[in-house]
Design a protein around this motif. Structure first.
Motif, PDB file in Angstrom:
ATOM      1  N   ALA A  89       0.815  -1.216   0.000  1.00 54.46           N
ATOM      2  CA  ALA A  89       0.000   0.000   0.000  1.00 54.46           C
ATOM      3  C   ALA A  89       0.848   1.266   0.000  1.00 54.46           C
ATOM      4  O   ALA A  89       0.435   2.303  -0.534  1.00 54.46           O
ATOM      5  CB  ALA A  89      -0.922  -0.003   1.217  1.00 54.46           C
ATOM      6  N   LEU A  90       2.056   1.169   0.559  1.00 57.83           N
ATOM      7  CA  LEU A  90       2.916   2.348   0.688  1.00 57.83           C
ATOM      8  C   LEU A  90       3.872   2.538  -0.481  1.00 57.83           C
ATOM      9  O   LEU A  90       4.567   3.541  -0.565  1.00 57.83           O
ATOM     10  CB  LEU A  90       3.722   2.243   1.988  1.00 57.83           C
ATOM     11  CG  LEU A  90       2.894   2.368   3.277  1.00 57.83           C
ATOM     12  CD1 LEU A  90       3.644   1.762   4.461  1.00 57.83           C
ATOM     13  CD2 LEU A  90       2.551   3.830   3.546  1.00 57.83           C
ATOM     14  N   THR A  91       3.909   1.555  -1.385  1.00 55.36           N
ATOM     15  CA  THR A  91       4.783   1.642  -2.556  1.00 55.36           C
ATOM     16  C   THR A  91       4.074   2.427  -3.658  1.00 55.36           C
ATOM     17  O   THR A  91       2.957   2.074  -4.060  1.00 55.36           O
ATOM     18  CB  THR A  91       5.157   0.230  -3.049  1.00 55.36           C
ATOM     19  OG1 THR A  91       5.859  -0.448  -2.000  1.00 55.36           O
ATOM     20  CG2 THR A  91       6.037   0.291  -4.286  1.00 55.36           C
ATOM     21  N   LYS A  92       4.715   3.506  -4.142  1.00 54.13           N
ATOM     22  CA  LYS A  92       4.025   4.423  -5.045  1.00 54.13           C
ATOM     23  C   LYS A  92       4.923   4.958  -6.165  1.00 54.13           C
ATOM     24  O   LYS A  92       6.122   5.114  -5.997  1.00 54.13           O
ATOM     25  CB  LYS A  92       3.485   5.622  -4.247  1.00 54.13           C
ATOM     26  CG  LYS A  92       2.494   5.281  -3.155  1.00 54.13           C
ATOM     27  CD  LYS A  92       2.092   6.523  -2.383  1.00 54.13           C
ATOM     28  CE  LYS A  92       1.116   6.196  -1.261  1.00 54.13           C
ATOM     29  NZ  LYS A  92       0.753   7.416  -0.482  1.00 54.13           N
ATOM     30  N   ASP A  93       4.270   5.243  -7.284  1.00 56.24           N
ATOM     31  CA  ASP A  93       4.852   6.054  -8.362  1.00 56.24           C
ATOM     32  C   ASP A  93       4.208   7.428  -8.206  1.00 56.24           C
ATOM     33  O   ASP A  93       3.103   7.671  -8.688  1.00 56.24           O
ATOM     34  CB  ASP A  93       4.529   5.430  -9.712  1.00 56.24           C
ATOM     35  CG  ASP A  93       4.904   6.343 -10.874  1.00 56.24           C
ATOM     36  OD1 ASP A  93       5.624   7.340 -10.651  1.00 56.24           O
ATOM     37  OD2 ASP A  93       4.453   6.054 -12.005  1.00 56.24           O
ATOM     38  N   ASP A 110       5.332   8.559 -13.789  1.00 61.78           N
ATOM     39  CA  ASP A 110       6.236   8.300 -14.914  1.00 61.78           C
ATOM     40  C   ASP A 110       6.536   6.822 -15.097  1.00 61.78           C
ATOM     41  O   ASP A 110       7.379   6.430 -15.901  1.00 61.78           O
ATOM     42  CB  ASP A 110       7.541   9.075 -14.742  1.00 61.78           C
ATOM     43  CG  ASP A 110       8.346   8.616 -13.532  1.00 61.78           C
ATOM     44  OD1 ASP A 110       7.830   7.784 -12.751  1.00 61.78           O
ATOM     45  OD2 ASP A 110       9.487   9.105 -13.353  1.00 61.78           O
ATOM     46  N   GLY A 111       5.835   5.985 -14.351  1.00 58.06           N
ATOM     47  CA  GLY A 111       6.032   4.543 -14.498  1.00 58.06           C
ATOM     48  C   GLY A 111       7.179   3.997 -13.667  1.00 58.06           C
ATOM     49  O   GLY A 111       7.474   2.795 -13.739  1.00 58.06           O
ATOM     50  N   VAL A 112       7.837   4.850 -12.892  1.00 62.81           N
ATOM     51  CA  VAL A 112       8.959   4.429 -12.051  1.00 62.81           C
ATOM     52  C   VAL A 112       8.577   4.623 -10.587  1.00 62.81           C
ATOM     53  O   VAL A 112       8.113   5.695 -10.188  1.00 62.81           O
ATOM     54  CB  VAL A 112      10.232   5.243 -12.362  1.00 62.81           C
ATOM     55  CG1 VAL A 112      11.373   4.819 -11.444  1.00 62.81           C
ATOM     56  CG2 VAL A 112      10.620   5.071 -13.826  1.00 62.81           C
ATOM     57  N   THR A 113       8.762   3.590  -9.779  1.00 69.90           N
ATOM     58  CA  THR A 113       8.430   3.682  -8.357  1.00 69.90           C
ATOM     59  C   THR A 113       9.350   4.672  -7.659  1.00 69.90           C
ATOM     60  O   THR A 113      10.567   4.620  -7.812  1.00 69.90           O
ATOM     61  CB  THR A 113       8.546   2.298  -7.684  1.00 69.90           C
ATOM     62  OG1 THR A 113       7.653   1.387  -8.323  1.00 69.90           O
ATOM     63  CG2 THR A 113       8.212   2.381  -6.204  1.00 69.90           C
ATOM     64  N   ASP A 114       8.742   5.575  -6.900  1.00 66.65           N
ATOM     65  CA  ASP A 114       9.517   6.593  -6.176  1.00 66.65           C
ATOM     66  C   ASP A 114       9.608   6.298  -4.679  1.00 66.65           C
ATOM     67  O   ASP A 114      10.572   6.685  -4.023  1.00 66.65           O
ATOM     68  CB  ASP A 114       8.867   7.974  -6.355  1.00 66.65           C
ATOM     69  CG  ASP A 114       8.661   8.322  -7.813  1.00 66.65           C
ATOM     70  OD1 ASP A 114       9.663   8.396  -8.539  1.00 66.65           O
ATOM     71  OD2 ASP A 114       7.499   8.509  -8.221  1.00 66.65           O
ATOM     72  N   VAL A 115       8.586   5.649  -4.139  1.00 66.75           N
ATOM     73  CA  VAL A 115       8.542   5.357  -2.706  1.00 66.75           C
ATOM     74  C   VAL A 115       8.241   3.871  -2.527  1.00 66.75           C
ATOM     75  O   VAL A 115       7.320   3.337  -3.158  1.00 66.75           O
ATOM     76  CB  VAL A 115       7.453   6.193  -1.999  1.00 66.75           C
ATOM     77  CG1 VAL A 115       7.415   5.858  -0.504  1.00 66.75           C
ATOM     78  CG2 VAL A 115       7.690   7.684  -2.207  1.00 66.75           C
ATOM     79  N   TYR A 116       9.021   3.230  -1.678  1.00 65.27           N
ATOM     80  CA  TYR A 116       8.837   1.803  -1.399  1.00 65.27           C
ATOM     81  C   TYR A 116       8.367   1.605   0.035  1.00 65.27           C
ATOM     82  O   TYR A 116       8.675   2.400   0.931  1.00 65.27           O
ATOM     83  CB  TYR A 116      10.142   1.038  -1.620  1.00 65.27           C
ATOM     84  CG  TYR A 116      10.555   0.944  -3.062  1.00 65.27           C
ATOM     85  CD1 TYR A 116      10.134  -0.127  -3.853  1.00 65.27           C
ATOM     86  CD2 TYR A 116      11.348   1.921  -3.650  1.00 65.27           C
ATOM     87  CE1 TYR A 116      10.504  -0.223  -5.187  1.00 65.27           C
ATOM     88  CE2 TYR A 116      11.722   1.838  -4.986  1.00 65.27           C
ATOM     89  CZ  TYR A 116      11.298   0.766  -5.748  1.00 65.27           C
ATOM     90  OH  TYR A 116      11.668   0.678  -7.076  1.00 65.27           O
TER      91      TYR A 116
END
Length: 474
Positions: A243-247, A251-257
């Motif tokens: 739930a906390l993993t986000k783009d 841009d299609g790249v995960t910024d937050v894991y």
């Protein structure tokens, strides 16, 4: 920082390569001052005035034959002993009141037992050499040795340490109340190694830290509340990480894991949270079902759900420090890594979630590491030696508020609730040699990158762990 040491145990057919992971930190206890492992004082330098290396046949008795001379072999300076007469003898004294109590205590011990108590700086290598040579020869250089786990455990298994149950009365604190000293569980029927009981020693765990602001923004319940109710499980942790993993910018790249941290500490803590081990006895358990669950769970986070920040092989520290830049919510948070004044979010600390084979009430929470003590096998009057040492440790006369200076840890943990979870984790320590035995094929980094499956990892490394254990225990 990793440092390789070779333990040369006489009578063993193989030399064991051992690795030690060291981390900084000062408990602030005035009874000792660590000057490091690079002291130039060799064991042989002490022959004339310390009776080392067999120069004096009975090197535990003064020339007068009346006063018992008790020696503790170590590799750094301790305070206060029979060698000291004034507070200033300790160059690092910070609390004069407790220092005076320690100095008064050694004088009282000398009079009560008609003894002198000396700590002999043998150096790191000299301590290992003295254990291997003098005890095996039946003439221990020292009555008690301070040991690191990596060479203390082999010493115990090879007969160099006295079994406490065999040489001490049942009412000795280390065997009964354990308010001053406690034995270490190294998988043996009897107790050979022991350590001091202090809150500082209990606060060295590696809990999960988390960004409470991220938790709140995602509308998730505080993991601490889940833990208190017994609902903080692997499944729940995975749910949170997903739930906390986000783009965040689309841009299609995960910024937050959801999670990011050192793989070594992750493996160690997930093993404990699942009641599992890898090398905690004479037979490897890397191939066990419970350990397989740990490896499969890590693989799921990294390669199936992709909710753990990819491992950066080129920058070790960046793997755990990413939380400082808002790149991860959960991270590994031992006290020595936390700088409260640099945080731009509310810090939460929680024990690791419970695995399918684990139990919240019985899981261990902190890896057994650091220094301990052993009574040399063959020492005369071992009960007297122990009692003198116990009294020396108990300079605070049972007043644990004087003994336990935990303000540094409390400040690092920010809140009382965070601190209490860290303290709770240290109540049960886990003995596991998997980070001590050098195994080339335990390619966890390859598994994180999806290059090796958990099953392949188990198959490739299990024999190396077994070989290492064979050399360690036999």
């Amino acid at each position: 920082m990793k440092k390789l040491k070779k333990f040369l145990a006489l009578g063993l057919s193989a030399a064991m390569m051992l690795s030690m992971t060291a981390c900084g930190g000062n408990s602030g206890n005035n009874s000792s001052s660590n000057t490091g492992n690079d002291s130039k004082t060799e064991a042989s330098d002490n022959k004339d005035n310390e009776g080392s290396s067999g120069d004096n046949k009975d090197n535990t008795v003064a020339a007068s034959g009346e006063k018992r001379i008790i020696k503790i072999g170590t590799w750094y300076d301790h305070y206060y002993t029979s060698d000291h007469t004034k507070l200033e003898d300790n160059p690092d004294v910070t609390n004069q009141e407790t220092a005076q109590m320690q100095l008064d205590n050694i004088r009282a011990i000398e009079e009560k037992y008609n003894v002198e108590l000396h700590f002999v700086n043998l150096t790191w290598d000299g301590t290992i050499e003295s254990i291997n040579t003098s005890i095996m020869a039946g003439q221990p250089d020292c009555d008690i040795y301070e040991v690191d786990i990596q060479f203390g455990v082999p010493a115990a298994f090879n007969g160099y340490a006295a079994a406490l149950e065999d040489v001490l009365p049942a009412e000795a604190d280390v065997l009964s109340g354990q308010t001053i000293l406690k034995p270490l569980d190294i998988g043996t029927d009897k107790s050979y190694l022991f350590k001091t009981v202090t809150k500082e020693n209990q606060l060295g765990g590696y809990p999960l830290g988390f960004n409470m602001d991220m938790i709140n923004e995602a509308g998730l319940e505080n993991p601490q509340d889940l833990y208190d109710r017994g609902e903080w499980t692997w499944d729940k942790f995975k749910e949170y990480c997903v739930a906390l993993t986000k783009d965040t910018d689309g841009d299609g790249v995960t910024d937050v894991y959801g999670y990011g941290g050192w793989w070594t500490n992750m493996v160690a803590n997930l093993l404990m949270s699942n009641g599992a081990t890898i090398a905690a006895g004479e037979t490897e358990t890397l191939s066990s079902a419970a350990t397989g669950e740990v490896l499969n769970y890590i693989n799921t986070l990294y390669n199936v759900e992709k909710c753990a920040r990819p491992w950066n092989e080129d920058d070790w520290d960046s793997n755990n420090a990413a939380y400082k830049n808002g790149e991860t919510c959960f991270f590994i948070a031992p006290a020595w890594t936390i700088t409260p004044e640099e945080l731009n979010f509310e810090l939460g600390i929680v024990p690791w979630p419970v695995g399918p084979s684990g139990n919240k009430d019985t899981n261990n929470g902190m890896a057994l590491a650091g220094n301990a003590y052993m009574i040399a096998n063959g020492v005369e009057d071992a009960a007297l030696v122990y009692q003198v040492f116990e009294d020396w440790i108990n300079w605070y006369q049972g007043d644990t508020e004087l003994r336990d200076d935990v303000e540094w840890f409390e400040n690092k943990m920010v809140s009382e609730r965070n601190y209490n979870y860290l303290l709770e984790m240290g109540e049960r320590e886990q003995f596991d040699l998997w980070q001590t035995i050098t195994v080339e094929n335990f390619n966890v980094v390859g598994m994180l990158a999806g290059e090796v499956t958990p099953a392949q990892l188990q198959e490739q490394a299990k024999q190396e762990f077994q070989t290492g254990l064979d050399a360690f225990f036999k």
